[in-house]
Every structure is written in C-alpha cells, then in structure tokens.
Scaffold this motif. Structure first.
Motif, PDB file in Angstrom:
ATOM      1  N   ARG A   1     -11.782  23.964  14.760  1.00  0.00           N
ATOM      2  CA  ARG A   1     -12.792  22.901  14.811  1.00  0.00           C
ATOM      3  C   ARG A   1     -12.171  21.570  15.220  1.00  0.00           C
ATOM      4  NH1 ARG A   1     -17.369  25.697  15.434  1.00  0.00           N
ATOM      5  NH2 ARG A   1     -17.908  26.926  13.592  1.00  0.00           N
TER       6      ARG A   1
ATOM      7  N   CYS B   1     -16.283  22.703  19.068  1.00  0.00           N
ATOM      8  CA  CYS B   1     -15.152  22.141  18.332  1.00  0.00           C
ATOM      9  C   CYS B   1     -14.879  20.758  18.928  1.00  0.00           C
ATOM     10  CB  CYS B   1     -13.912  23.038  18.479  1.00  0.00           C
ATOM     11  SG  CYS B   1     -14.116  24.740  17.886  1.00  0.00           S
TER      12      CYS B   1
ATOM     13  N   ALA C   1     -14.385  16.415  12.407  1.00  0.00           N
ATOM     14  CA  ALA C   1     -14.627  17.849  12.361  1.00  0.00           C
ATOM     15  C   ALA C   1     -14.961  18.306  10.942  1.00  0.00           C
ATOM     16  CB  ALA C   1     -13.416  18.618  12.899  1.00  0.00           C
TER      17      ALA C   1
ATOM     18  N   TRP D   1     -18.509  20.104  10.547  1.00  0.00           N
ATOM     19  CA  TRP D   1     -18.513  21.552  10.346  1.00  0.00           C
ATOM     20  C   TRP D   1     -18.116  21.969   8.933  1.00  0.00           C
ATOM     21  CZ3 TRP D   1     -16.587  19.619  15.117  1.00  0.00           C
ATOM     22  CH2 TRP D   1     -17.382  19.930  16.233  1.00  0.00           C
TER      23      TRP D   1
END
Length: 373
Positions: free
Chosen positions: A10, A336, A368, A372
C-alpha cells in the motif's frame, strides 16, 4: 479492504534514493584513482545499510539499496549483458524543467555479439541487500525492462552481421532476461521490478515521431514491447512478484516526455503480465486518471502522487483527495501509493534534500495507513 501481504505494498517506493555525500565523495576518489575497488565497495556497503534502516524507520515494507552501486538506473545493467558494448559517441536525451532544458549524454550502446547473461546481473548487490534487510522488509531489485535495450537506438544500434533480422535479436534478448529472472529467483528475490520509461514515453506524439525517425512502428511499438516483456517473464519463479515502473524521464528534477497514459493504457493493463504498475501522476503533465478504467480485476496500480522532483511536502488531504479521484475509475482495493519516480535515477540526484526525501516517504506511509488501514 484487503490487507496486502505481498508486493506491491500500500505504501511503496520506486527504487532509487539520494546518494549520501560520503558515497559521492568515495565515487569521486575512486574515479581519480585515490581509493581502490574494495574501499569503494566498503563505502557503498555502509551507505546501503544506513538507507535500508531509514526505509524501515519510516514504515516501508519494501527495501531497495537505493541503486547506490549504479551511475544510472538502466545503463549499468544494459552494459552488463553479454553482447552489449559502449559505443563511440554519446546518446543525447533532452530533458525539460521549469527553468529550461538540460541534456543528458550517456554513452551509446552497440549490440555486436550474441545477447546473454553469463552471471546474474546485480546478483551480489541483491545478496548484500538481503543481508542487511530486516525480517519485516522485502528486498526489492529494480532492473530496466528489455524494451530499454532497444528503445533509444533501435535497429541502428544492432549489428546486422550478428542479428540480420529483429526476430533473432528479440529471441536472444528475452531469453537472456528469462535467465536473469531465473537466477535472481535462485538467490531468493521475491520482488523484482522492470523499469520501462518507453511505455510512458510512447504516449507523447513527439516520442512516437522519434520512433518513426529511427525506423520503428510508432503506432504498435508499445504492443511489441509488452509481448517481449511477457516473453521475458514467461518462466518467472513461483512466489516472485513482478512490477513495472513507467515515468516520463527523471534526471536532476527534469523530464523528457509529456501526456497521459491514454495511448498505451488498454494494451498495457490488459496484456502486460505483471502484478503491479508504478505510474506517474504527480502533475498535470501526466494527464488524468481516466486510463485506469482499463485496469482488470487482479491487477494493482501504485499511484505516483508524491513528486521526487521538488522538496515541497504534499498535504495529506490533497493526497487522499487524489486517491479518491482515482478510485472513480478503478476499485480502491486495487490502488497503492508511492512517489512518481525514484529520487536519484542517476548518481546526480534530484533537487531536494535527504530530509525532504524522508518526509515524503513517511507521508506516503501515513496516508496509506489512513486510506487502507
């Protein structure tokens, strides 16, 4: 949102990192004959060990050696292929920036023998990277794609006595790459990246005109390159993640080509047999996210939203907004985040500081984590 337990991660980065001053001084001393090969290697080893720790400290799961043993991201590899020699005269590559133009002149190449790989290129470098990476880091090796052996010189760089037809050239080149990939797999490499500026350059009409001028098929060359990269990866070891990186040039904070990925996108995403695509989207020169509509399920795109060309640190909210914008064209789970390119594609490096570099890598990890989890 699924966790990513294999590359690309990611939060990731392209590969090259700014060379520390001590290493630049050691290189200059070596070139002047003031220190020997062993002393230069010791300086490289120390700098790489430090930069691998830095990557862990900022929270990255991948680790490169910063390409610290190279002068450029691709030419050191290409010159190490059997059958390739440095040619008289220099290539002239025109780079652009806000202040004007600069010229990069690497030595040209001449393919005057049968292409092959006698020993794994960058094999020792990868083994050292493995030895200094921690258990939480995946060592990543970057090499130029087969396309880069052909793109700049085209047919004119290939001795017709050795390769009277291009089919023979491509057969030997892709076989050499298959052997390189196999040998790297034997060394334990599980994260390999093919860097390929040509697939981004070919979006630019001026670059396609250059291809025509040297006798190439400008409208279909990207399709041929994709086919040959797939041939090079046809026997990749099980468990090895393969990515590609595509930018429009990166030398002393300057670029070569312009334009979005629209021209190559459909063939690129659907036909190129890689696990992830590192792509450049750090400014308007790179076009919009619309080409992401062609990304099929199972493929991952690493959005290069953080620039390595300037030291200004991107705002968290702006990065999150741009990720959301990209997710209108492809599922967020297939995205990503990374810089748009390396920080030092050649030994000279881009116009930012070590602290700028660290802050940008740390910001990528932070964003990130927020996006995520």
């Amino acid at each position: 949102m699924s966790l990513r337990d294999r590359p690309p991660y990611r939060a990731d980065h392209v590969g090259s990192l700014l060379r520390p001053q001590a290493l630049l001084e050691a290189r200059a001393q070596h070139a002047a004959g003031q220190i020997d090969d062993a002393a230069l290697k010791a300086a490289e080893d120390a700098a790489i060990a430090d930069v691998v720790r830095m990557q862990e400290d900022v929270g990255l799961r991948s680790a490169t050696d910063g390409e610290f043993r190279r002068a450029s991201w691709h030419m050191d590899f290409i010159y190490s292929l059997d059958g390739v020699t440095k040619a008289p005269g220099d290539l002239k590559v025109q780079f652009h920036n806000a202040e004007g133009d600069i010229e990069w002149t690497p030595a040209a190449i001449h393919i005057d023998g049968k292409l092959g790989v006698s020993e794994p290129i960058f094999g020792e470098a990868f083994e050292y990277l493995q030895s200094v990476a921690s258990d939480s880091q995946t060592p990543k090796l970057t090499i130029p794609s087969p396309s880069m052996v052909h793109y700049r010189g085209g047919r004119a760089a290939i001795d017709e006595d050795v390769y009277p037809d291009m089919d023979g050239f491509w057969a030997d080149l892709t076989a050499a790459y298959r052997e390189e990939v196999r040998r790297l797999g034997e060394l334990g490499c599980t994260y390999l990246q093919f860097d390929d500026t040509s697939l981004a350059y070919l979006n630019d009409p001026k670059q396609r005109e250059h291809v025509r001028e040297i006798g190439g098929d400008a409208e279909h060359q990207h399709e041929a390159y994709i086919k040959h990269i797939n041939e090079a990866l046809a026997a990749k070891p099980e468990g090895m993640s393969i990515t590609t990186h595509m930018c429009r040039g990166n030398f002393r904070s300057s670029w070569v080509a312009e334009g979005g990925y629209d021209f190559v996108a459909e063939a690129l995403f659907n036909d190129l047999a890689v696990d992830g695509f590192f792509m450049e989207w750090d400014d308007a020169r790179s076009g919009g996210f619309e080409p992401l509509r062609f990304v099929p399920k199972g493929k991952v795109v690493v959005l290069g939203l953080v620039t390595t060309k300037r030291g200004d640190l991107e705002a968290t909210d702006e990065l999150k907004r741009r990720i959301e914008e990209a997710s209108q064209y492809v599922d967020l789970d297939q995205l990503c985040l990374s810089p748009q390119c390396g920080f030092s594609s050649t030994v000279e490096g881009n116009a930012l500081t070590y602290d700028d570099q660290v802050a940008k890598l740390r910001r990528i990890v932070e964003v990130a984590d927020e996006v995520w989890g």
